[in-house]
Design an enzyme around this catalytic site. Structure first.
Site, mmCIF file in Angstrom:
data_model
loop_
_atom_site.group_PDB
_atom_site.id
_atom_site.type_symbol
_atom_site.label_atom_id
_atom_site.label_comp_id
_atom_site.label_asym_id
_atom_site.label_seq_id
_atom_site.Cartn_x
_atom_site.Cartn_y
_atom_site.Cartn_z
ATOM 1 N N LEU A 240 0.844 -1.207 0.000
ATOM 2 C CA LEU A 240 0.000 0.000 0.000
ATOM 3 C C LEU A 240 0.875 1.251 0.000
ATOM 4 O O LEU A 240 0.839 2.061 0.929
ATOM 5 C CB LEU A 240 -0.922 -0.012 1.230
ATOM 6 C CG LEU A 240 -1.912 -1.165 1.302
ATOM 7 C CD1 LEU A 240 -2.721 -1.081 2.601
ATOM 8 C CD2 LEU A 240 -2.844 -1.139 0.094
ATOM 9 N N HIS A 241 1.641 1.415 -1.069
ATOM 10 C CA HIS A 241 2.633 2.494 -1.118
ATOM 11 C C HIS A 241 2.064 3.833 -0.642
ATOM 12 O O HIS A 241 2.603 4.473 0.278
ATOM 13 C CB HIS A 241 3.133 2.670 -2.557
ATOM 14 C CG HIS A 241 3.707 1.453 -3.178
ATOM 15 N ND1 HIS A 241 4.965 0.992 -2.885
ATOM 16 C CD2 HIS A 241 3.197 0.600 -4.109
ATOM 17 C CE1 HIS A 241 5.216 -0.100 -3.595
ATOM 18 N NE2 HIS A 241 4.159 -0.351 -4.353
ATOM 19 N N ASP A 242 0.994 4.287 -1.288
ATOM 20 C CA ASP A 242 0.500 5.644 -1.051
ATOM 21 C C ASP A 242 -0.108 5.804 0.332
ATOM 22 O O ASP A 242 -0.042 6.885 0.928
ATOM 23 C CB ASP A 242 -0.521 6.016 -2.124
ATOM 24 C CG ASP A 242 0.102 6.071 -3.509
ATOM 25 O OD1 ASP A 242 1.320 6.294 -3.598
ATOM 26 O OD2 ASP A 242 -0.629 5.887 -4.489
#
Length: 311
Positions: A240-242
């Site tokens: 979930l990078h962002d």
């Protein structure tokens, strides 16, 4: 509460980031602005409107911004990761938006909000940094109104789009260079080096799916994204990078950072879009320094993110 503007290209991890912000009482979500990136601008804008509707935040204005990079065209989008509509082909499972896109360009909406702000505003670019670079170039007088820029992008150890470059920075290296290397606004960069360590496994995603309408709606959007990480990393889950960057925007200090000069390779060779992070203790670089997030308590961070979305 911290006033917050999210600049985004939804995108599945962007969807989780928007839901995280919508479910966090510490921030006043002033606007969501959109940019080209994972898919075309028309898709990212429609996705942002629908995601806010899912989260019960139709009060938050959405404005469309740049539909291409500052200088050179981007060779491709990320539809192979996010699906042709940006949300695994499932965007139409989200509720229809009850409000229209704002008539202002994203840069002008951000500028209007900054002018009106009585407290420092955090801006979180979690897609290509084109809109934020334009804002800083066109409205330099508003920089004192920005408390922090918290950006997701880059990597000190190689990329996910090319061997050298992470997708958000690769999509518009010139914009990223302006934001990260040429401006003087306090900035936190959240790179792949950390986000890959914060992968969410199948168990936590199952918990999300068993939660309320927001959690169920988000997990419906994940099949193509999860399949990508199964192929690339052998992971039964996803990254979930962002949302990791949004966690720092919401709760300053939840990520542990190092102050480093950062440059972006804007050449046209194999290094285009690479972020060169100078971690030398006594670096002689004349470049301004940004805070680069390299560490966190991963379990606590994952719980922070998911507990805000399970509703």
């Amino acid at each position: 509460m911290t006033p917050l503007i999210i600049d985004t290209d939804p995108g599945i991890d962007d969807a989780f980031a928007i839901a995280l912000a919508a479910g966090s009482p510490e921030v006043d979500l002033l606007a969501v602005t959109t940019v080209f990136g994972n898919v075309a601008l028309s898709n990212t804008t429609s996705n942002a409107l629908r995601l806010l509707e899912l989260c019960g935040r139709s009060d938050v204005p959405v404005a469309a911004g740049a539909d291409r990079p500052l200088v050179h065209p981007t060779p491709h989008r990320a539809s192979e990761v996010h699906g042709n509509d940006g949300l695994s082909g499932a965007a139409d499972t989200l509720p229809l938006a009850s409000h229209d896109v704002d008539g202002r360009h994203a840069v002008e909406l951000m500028a209007d909000l900054l002018r009106a702000a009585t407290e420092p505003v955090t801006i979180a670019p979690i897609g290509p940094m084109t809109n934020v670079a334009l804002l800083l170039a066109v409205h330099p007088e508003l920089k004192p109104k920005i408390g922090r820029i918290v950006a997701m992008g880059g990597s000190a150890k190689g990329g996910n789009t090319t061997a050298a470059a992470e997708f958000n920075v690769w999509s518009d290296p010139e914009a990223a260079h302006r934001v990260l290397a040429e401006e003087d606004v306090p900035t936190v960069l959240v790179p792949l080096d950390l986000t890959h360590r914060c992968a969410v496994g199948a168990g936590r995603l199952d918990r999300l799916a068993a939660g309320g309408a927001v959690g169920r709606g988000l997990t419906t959007l994940t099949p193509s994204y999860r399949a990508t990480y199964q192929r690339q990393l052998g992971l039964d889950g996803m990254v979930l990078h962002d949302a990791i960057a949004l966690a720092e925007a919401i709760s300053p200090g939840i990520l542990r950072t190092e102050s480093c000069p950062v440059e972006v390779d804007c050449s046209h060779g194999p290094g285009r879009g690479a972020t060169i992070v100078d971690r030398r203790r006594n670096s002689p670089s004349p470049r301004r320094r940004v805070e680069v997030a390299f560490d966190a308590d991963v379990d606590d961070l994952s719980e922070f993110v998911l507990s805000r979305i399970v509703s």
